[in-house]
Design a protein around this motif. Structure first.
Motif, mmCIF file in Angstrom:
data_model
loop_
_atom_site.group_PDB
_atom_site.id
_atom_site.type_symbol
_atom_site.label_atom_id
_atom_site.label_comp_id
_atom_site.label_asym_id
_atom_site.label_seq_id
_atom_site.Cartn_x
_atom_site.Cartn_y
_atom_site.Cartn_z
ATOM 1 N N TRP A 164 7.553 13.139 10.654
ATOM 2 C CA TRP A 164 6.358 12.669 9.950
ATOM 3 C C TRP A 164 5.321 13.764 9.801
ATOM 4 O O TRP A 164 4.545 13.769 8.839
ATOM 5 C CB TRP A 164 5.763 11.471 10.686
ATOM 6 N N THR A 165 5.295 14.691 10.758
ATOM 7 C CA THR A 165 4.356 15.814 10.628
ATOM 8 C C THR A 165 4.680 16.630 9.387
ATOM 9 O O THR A 165 3.779 17.064 8.654
ATOM 10 C CB THR A 165 4.421 16.714 11.878
ATOM 11 N N GLY A 166 5.955 16.822 9.127
ATOM 12 C CA GLY A 166 6.360 17.564 7.933
ATOM 13 C C GLY A 166 5.952 16.858 6.654
ATOM 14 O O GLY A 166 5.539 17.498 5.676
ATOM 15 N N ILE A 167 6.047 15.534 6.638
ATOM 16 C CA ILE A 167 5.619 14.776 5.459
ATOM 17 C C ILE A 167 4.126 14.947 5.242
ATOM 18 O O ILE A 167 3.652 15.134 4.111
ATOM 19 C CB ILE A 167 5.987 13.293 5.626
ATOM 20 N N ALA A 168 3.349 14.905 6.343
ATOM 21 C CA ALA A 168 1.902 15.104 6.230
ATOM 22 C C ALA A 168 1.579 16.506 5.721
ATOM 23 O O ALA A 168 0.660 16.692 4.909
ATOM 24 C CB ALA A 168 1.238 14.874 7.590
ATOM 25 N N VAL A 169 2.333 17.499 6.183
ATOM 26 C CA VAL A 169 2.141 18.872 5.710
ATOM 27 C C VAL A 169 2.388 18.967 4.208
ATOM 28 O O VAL A 169 1.627 19.614 3.471
ATOM 29 C CB VAL A 169 3.075 19.832 6.483
ATOM 30 N N ALA A 170 3.464 18.312 3.730
ATOM 31 C CA ALA A 170 3.776 18.342 2.302
ATOM 32 C C ALA A 170 2.661 17.694 1.488
ATOM 33 O O ALA A 170 2.258 18.215 0.434
ATOM 34 C CB ALA A 170 5.108 17.636 2.044
ATOM 35 N N ILE A 202 8.456 24.425 15.503
ATOM 36 C CA ILE A 202 9.054 23.738 14.360
ATOM 37 C C ILE A 202 8.546 24.383 13.080
ATOM 38 O O ILE A 202 7.353 24.380 12.806
ATOM 39 C CB ILE A 202 8.719 22.229 14.355
ATOM 40 N N ASP A 203 9.464 24.932 12.296
ATOM 41 C CA ASP A 203 9.115 25.583 11.030
ATOM 42 C C ASP A 203 8.960 24.517 9.946
ATOM 43 O O ASP A 203 9.911 23.831 9.581
ATOM 44 C CB ASP A 203 10.221 26.574 10.656
ATOM 45 N N MET A 204 7.735 24.381 9.429
ATOM 46 C CA MET A 204 7.438 23.353 8.433
ATOM 47 C C MET A 204 7.625 23.840 6.993
ATOM 48 O O MET A 204 7.470 23.053 6.057
ATOM 49 C CB MET A 204 5.997 22.859 8.603
ATOM 50 N N SER A 205 7.935 25.115 6.805
ATOM 51 C CA SER A 205 7.987 25.645 5.444
ATOM 52 C C SER A 205 9.012 24.941 4.542
ATOM 53 O O SER A 205 8.772 24.807 3.343
ATOM 54 C CB SER A 205 8.237 27.158 5.469
ATOM 55 N N PRO A 206 10.195 24.463 5.049
ATOM 56 C CA PRO A 206 11.110 23.751 4.139
ATOM 57 C C PRO A 206 10.512 22.488 3.535
ATOM 58 O O PRO A 206 10.942 22.046 2.467
ATOM 59 C CB PRO A 206 12.308 23.424 5.046
ATOM 60 N N MET A 207 9.510 21.891 4.193
ATOM 61 C CA MET A 207 8.899 20.667 3.671
ATOM 62 C C MET A 207 8.108 20.922 2.400
ATOM 63 O O MET A 207 7.726 19.968 1.697
ATOM 64 C CB MET A 207 7.989 20.051 4.727
ATOM 65 N N LEU A 208 7.848 22.174 2.084
ATOM 66 C CA LEU A 208 7.077 22.481 0.876
ATOM 67 C C LEU A 208 7.859 22.128 -0.387
ATOM 68 O O LEU A 208 7.274 22.057 -1.469
ATOM 69 C CB LEU A 208 6.701 23.967 0.870
ATOM 70 N N VAL A 266 17.085 20.625 9.684
ATOM 71 C CA VAL A 266 15.738 21.198 9.679
ATOM 72 C C VAL A 266 14.732 20.178 9.173
ATOM 73 O O VAL A 266 13.649 20.003 9.747
ATOM 74 C CB VAL A 266 15.701 22.469 8.802
ATOM 75 N N TYR A 267 15.083 19.474 8.105
ATOM 76 C CA TYR A 267 14.179 18.466 7.556
ATOM 77 C C TYR A 267 13.954 17.316 8.546
ATOM 78 O O TYR A 267 12.839 16.810 8.683
ATOM 79 C CB TYR A 267 14.728 17.920 6.239
#
Length: 314
Positions: A74-80, A179-185, A68-69
Motif C-alpha cells: 500500500w505504501t507503493g500505491i500511495a507513492v504512485a 524497499i525500492d519504490m521506483s517500480p511503482m512509478l 517487487v511490486y
C-alpha cells in the motif's frame, strides 16, 4: 557496477540522487519547447513515462518484477498517487507561470521534507544540513527574483502542490527502509496519462503533435523522465528525505542555466550570484561530509564501518 558497489552507503545515495537531478535538469525547458496544451502534454508524459519506468524495472528485476511490486504494498500505491500529483503540479505550473517561479517554489521541498521527517520519522538532521538548506533557498530566491512578480497565482499554486507532494513522497519512502519504490512509478504514469487522456479526448478534435514536438516529447517522457526519476526515487533508500530534496536543487540551478543558454536569455547579476551560492553550498557540504566520513572510517574497524556510515547519514 563493481565500482558503484565499492562506494559507501552514503556515496551511493549521493551519486544516485545527484545523477537523477542532473538528468532531470532539462525537464522544465523541454516542457516549454514542446509547447503543447495542458491535457496533451500530461497524456504523453504519463503513458510514455509509464512505458519507460516499466522497461527499466524489467531490465533490473527480470522475472522477479512481480515480487517487487508485491513488496511495495500500500505504501507503493500511495507513492504512485503522490507522484501523480507532483507530475501534474510541475507540468501545469510550467504551463501557467514562468519556469523561474516554479523552480523557486520547488526548491522549498527540502524544508517540507525536513519538517515531515522530523515529525513523522524522528530523524534529527545535522545543523550543517539546515544551514545548507537555507543557503540554497536564498540562492534560488536570487535566481528567480526578477520573475517573482510575473507569474500567475494558478501556476504558483500548482508548483506548491508539486513541492509538497514530492516532499511527502520522499518521507513516505523512508518509512519502508530497504524497499525500492521506483517500480511503482509505472502506475503514476498510467494514472496521469489516463486522466489527461480523457480531458484531451473531450477537448475537441485530437491530433498528433508536429514532428519536432513529438521528438521533444519522446526524448523527455520516454527517456529523460524515467531515467532521472528512477534514480531520484531510489535516493531515500540511502539518504534522509531532506538531503534528497537538497540535492534536487541541482536540477533547479542547472535547469535554469540550460534555459538561459537555449533561449538566449541574459541572466541578471543577482541570478548568477544565486546560482553560485547554491552550487558552492552543495559542493562545500559534500566535501565536508566526505572528510567526516573518511575520518570516521579511519577511526573504526571494518566491522563497524557500515553502521558509522548509516548513523552519519541520518
Amino acid at each position: 557496477m563493481a565500482a558503484f558497489a565499492s562506494l559507501s552507503h552514503r556515496q551511493q545515495g549521493l551519486l544516485l540522487t545527484a545523477g537523477g537531478a542532473l538528468i532531470m535538469a532539462p525537464d522544465a525547458l523541454l516542457i516549454k519547447v514542446a509547447n503543447l496544451p495542458d491535457a496533451e502534454i500530461l497524456m504523453w508524459r504519463g503513458f510514455l513515462s509509464a512505458l519507460g519506468f516499466f522497461l527499466i524495472a524489467l531490465m533490473r528485476h527480470g522475472n522477479g518484477i512481480w515480487g517487487v511490486y508485491r513488496r511495495c504494498g500500500w505504501t507503493g500505491i500511495a507513492v504512485a498517487l503522490l507522484f501523480s500529483l507532483t507530475t501534474c503540479g510541475f507540468v501545469l505550473g510550467n504551463q501557467y507561470t514562468k519556469a523561474g517561479n516554479v523552480l523557486m517554489i520547488l526548491a522549498g521541498a527540502p524544508l517540507i521534507a525536513a519538517a515531515l521527517s522530523w515529525v513523522i520519522l524522528k530523524e534529527r538532521l545535522p545543523r550543517r544540513t539546515w544551514i545548507a538548506i537555507w543557503l540554497c533557498l536564498a540562492g534560488i530566491a536570487m535566481i528567480a527574483l526578477d520573475d517573482a512578480g510575473a507569474g500567475s497565482w494558478v501556476g504558483n499554486a500548482f508548483a506548491l502542490m508539486a513541492a509538497t507532494t514530492l516532499a511527502i513522497n520522499f518521507t513516505l519512502c523512508r518509512t519502508r527502509p530497504g524497499i525500492d519504490m521506483s517500480p511503482m512509478l509505472v502506475f503514476n504514469g498510467i494514472i496521469v496519462g489516463s486522466v489527461a487522456g480523457l480531458f484531451w479526448l473531450a477537448g475537441g478534435e485530437p491530433s498528433l503533435p508536429e514532428t519536432n514536438q513529438l521528438a521533444v516529447v519522446v526524448l523527455l517522457c520516454l527517456i529523460i523522465v524515467p531515467c532521472g526519476v528512477t534514480l531520484l526515487q531510489r535516493g531515500p533508500l540511502y539518504l534522509p528525505a531532506a538531503e534528497v530534496g537538497l540535492l534536487l536543487l541541482l536540477e533547479v540551478v542547472v535547469g535554469t542555466l540550460l534555459a538561459w543558454w537555449i533561449i538566449s536569455e541574459q541572466p541578471a547579476p543577482m541570478a548568477l550570484v544565486g546560482g553560485t551560492l547554491v552550487l558552492g553550498t552543495l559542493t562545500a557540504k559534500g566535501l565536508y561530509e566526505r572528510r567526516l566520513e573518511l575520518r570516521a572510517r579511519a577511526g573504526a574497524g571494518p566491522a563497524l564501518r557500515q553502521p558509522v556510515e548509516r548513523t552519519d547519514t541520518v
